[in-house]
Design an enzyme around this catalytic site. Structure first.
Site, mmCIF file in Angstrom:
data_model
loop_
_atom_site.group_PDB
_atom_site.id
_atom_site.type_symbol
_atom_site.label_atom_id
_atom_site.label_comp_id
_atom_site.label_asym_id
_atom_site.label_seq_id
_atom_site.Cartn_x
_atom_site.Cartn_y
_atom_site.Cartn_z
ATOM 1 N N ASP A 36 66.787 63.097 36.263
ATOM 2 C CA ASP A 36 65.761 62.420 35.474
ATOM 3 C C ASP A 36 64.431 62.367 36.209
ATOM 4 O O ASP A 36 63.379 62.549 35.602
ATOM 5 C CB ASP A 36 66.220 61.003 35.113
ATOM 6 N N GLU A 46 65.073 57.031 39.608
ATOM 7 C CA GLU A 46 64.952 58.233 38.772
ATOM 8 C C GLU A 46 63.743 58.158 37.845
ATOM 9 O O GLU A 46 63.535 59.028 37.012
ATOM 10 C CB GLU A 46 66.238 58.473 37.977
ATOM 11 N N CYS A 81 72.022 61.751 43.932
ATOM 12 C CA CYS A 81 73.209 62.084 43.134
ATOM 13 C C CYS A 81 72.907 62.990 41.959
ATOM 14 O O CYS A 81 73.757 63.222 41.113
ATOM 15 C CB CYS A 81 73.903 60.813 42.666
ATOM 16 N N HIS A 88 82.668 67.746 25.886
ATOM 17 C CA HIS A 88 84.006 67.516 26.415
ATOM 18 C C HIS A 88 84.632 68.775 26.967
ATOM 19 O O HIS A 88 85.349 68.758 27.951
ATOM 20 C CB HIS A 88 84.904 66.958 25.308
#
Ligand code: PEP
Ligand code: MG
Length: 597
Positions: free
Chosen positions: A467, A443, A514, A201
């Protein structure tokens, strides 16, 4: 208590994980590394109720404090960030914790502060052993709440970010989400932490606050002392302590260059992302939270190429309702209109876990029950998300895509569930875009190799290189020891990318990318030349990508891509790409800081 730090005079360079880009030079402010420490005292039987009353009062005080922070953050940064503090309230009100403290107090007859810290330490020990990253991440929540309660018990003053009086680089073992959220942008010019990963976070918040940050430095709090001069390079994940004059000059120059470029690039905002010879590509942003839309717009992106929805499911003990998801997706769609927003359906598993979902422990989580595999096996959860996305599609240009597709069967199964949801909405007269575009994330190498088949049924592809690289090269993307093998330029990776783009184009569907590779500036020319239609990257990377696109000819990029495909090693391709960038966009090519000084 921590041992005193050794004096250092010499320059020290530390390498961590880049969390938010930018360079800052300033004085270190050591924040909140104090251990939880409480005096020990025996108490009499009569004092027990007094101590319990003190404990309850401290809990109440802490509750008030956290609620106040929660309101402030929700107001200023949005409810998504505010929700972190709801998690803190849950820790505070955990009946098991409170009961355990009281039982121990009665049994041990020691002062409440002492008992409380012992129980808290026990919780932290148990959690630090947990394999689940989400559970380990909860340690900072517990410590944060624990510190507040202890301060209220001891009557100590709350030392927070507000004590910062001058511009500083904050150095901390860890920054709790509440600390990060309270950061004053003017005074905290950067921060560095011992622990934390790219998806913590703290890292997410640093990016949305646009404060340069480096996390995961392991021992930065042992090395840096209060007031030390520090260079923090959030772009490369470097921290330099007590830098020499030469280093300071070099980085000052680099900082100016960076700011100059940023300013100049900002001027590109309204210009088209097209090559000198008029070939247009879409430059879109990746987002994790609805609040990130502001940054996407500010950096001149043409839409959102990846909305990672799993963050919506994190940091909470329940699942987000369909309504809650609908409202978030709708607001993003409306703000980004007329551009598109690609919502990726839930991609948990791998290194992203949700504690409230009972996920089994697996030997190979990255190759296990994750993403679309989990969703197909959990139709209630999956359909709630699909309904929310479809309903929101009536308010903007939403597209949806499935993660971790390994072949056409999974794509069809997901679409069958989507069709069920569409039928239901139709029956109930709820509006949605019946022609919503549905894409596959490519991916997994098997999906890349069969992309000719998938392309016949998908409306678009988005290549997830983060990935794809790890699976194609058998290199765990989060393992630092083998990071040197994680090569986006590996000939196998380039061939797979080319295959996916060509197969997509044969079926006349657009192909985007992406993964982090889209923002790897040296590789933009090659990806462009391979025929990529859309780059989707972190919003702050967009101006630089645009600068590269606008500086080259598509015809030349194609030749460069073709040459790269003939090379034998990733290093060869990387050096070739860098050299081309230096020739064509020299102002962006000087990226040799960490090794070149
Ligand atoms: C990817 O795998 O490239 C990707 C964009 O998704 P994530 O990083 O969320 O796995
Ligand atoms: Mg992925």
């Amino acid at each position: 208590m921590k041992s005193p730090k050794k004096p250092i005079r010499k320059q020290v360079q530390l390498k961590g994980i880049p969390a938010a880009p930018g360079i800052v030079i300033g004085k270190a402010y050591i924040f909140g590394t104090e251990e939880l420490h409480a005096p020990e005292r025996n108490i009499s039987f009569e004092e027990v109720p007094v101590e319990i009353a003190r404990f309850k009062r401290a809990l109440l005080e802490t509750r008030k404090e956290i609620t106040k922070v929660e309101e402030k953050i929700s107001r200023e940064m949005g409810v998504e960030h505010g929700r972190i503090f709801s998690a803190h309230l849950l820790v505070l009100e955990d009946p098991v914790l409170v009961e355990e403290v009281i039982t121990h107090l009665k049994k041990k007859k020691k002062n409440i502060e002492f008992i409380f810290v012992r129980i808290l330490d026990k919780y932290v020990d148990v959690l630090s052993e947990a394999k689940d990253e989400y559970l380990r991440d909860r340690i900072s929540d517990i410590m944060d709440v624990g510190r507040r309660i202890l301060r209220n018990l001891l009557g100590a003053e709350n030392r927070g970010m507000e004590d910062l009086t001058e511009k500083s680089v904050v150095i901390a073992y860890d920054l709790s989400p509440s600390d990060t959220a309270m950061m004053h942008k003017g005074r905290v010019i950067g921060f560095a932490t011992d622990i934390g990963g790219r998806t913590s976070h703290t890292a997410i918040m640093a990016k949305s606050l646009e404060i340069p940050a480096v996390v995961g430095l392991e021992n930065v709090t042992d090395i840096i002392r209060h007031g030390d001069m520090v260079i923090l390079d959030g772009t490369h994940g470097m921290v330099i302590v007590n830098p020499t004059k030469r280093f300071i000059e070099k980085y000052e120059k680099e900082k100016k260059r960076y700011e100059h470029i940023e300013k100049g690039l900002f001027g590109l905002k309204s210009l088209s992302s097209e090559t000198i010879d008029g070939h247009h590509v879409i430059l879109a942003g990746n987002i994790e939270l609805p609040e990130d839309v502001a940054s996407v717009i500010a950096h001149g992106a043409e839409g959102i190429g990846l909305y990672r929805t799993e963050y919506f499911y994190m940091n909470r003990r329940d699942l987000p309702s369909e309504e809650e998801q609908f409202n978030a997706y709708k607001s993003v769609a409306m703000r980004v209109k007329p551009h598109h927003v690609i919502i990726r359906t839930l991609d948990i598993g791998g290194d992203k876990f949700l504690s409230h979902l009972e996920m089994p422990k697996e030997m190979n989580p990255f190759m296990g029950w994750r993403a679309i595999r989990f969703c197909l096996a959990s139709p209630v959860i999956f359909k709630a998300q699909l309904r929310a996305i479809l309903r929101a599609s009536a308010f903007g240009k939403l597209k949806l895509m499935y993660p971790m597709i390994s072949g056409i069967s999974e794509f069809r199964q997901a679409n069958a569930l989507l069709e069920d949801v569409k039928c239901d909405l139709r029956r109930k007269g709820i509006p949605f875009n019946n022609d919503i575009e549905v894409g596959a994330m490519i991916e997994v190498p098997s999906a890349a190799m069969t992309s000719d088949i998938i392309a016949k049924e998908a409306d678009f592809f988005s290549i997830g290189t983060n990935d794809l690289i790890q699976y194609a090269l058998a290199v765990d993307r989060v393992n630092e020891k083998i990071a040197y093998l994680y090569e986006p330029t590996h000939p196998a990776v380039l061939s797979l990318i080319k295959m996916v783009i060509d197969n997509g184009h044969k079926e006349k569907i657009p192909v985007g990318l992406c993964g982090e590779m889209a923002g790897d500036i040296a590789l933009v020319i090659i990806l462009l030349g391979l025929g990529l239609d859309e780059f989707s990257a972190s919003p702050i990377a967009i101006p630089e990508i645009k600068q590269v696109v606008r500086s080259v000819k598509y015809s030349v990029a194609k030749v460069i891509a073709e040459k790269s495909l003939q090379m034998q090693t990733g290093e060869e391709v990387r050096q070739f790409a860098k050299a081309r960038l230096r020739e064509m966009v020299p102002e962006l090519a000087d990226d040799e800081l960490s090794s070149g000084v």
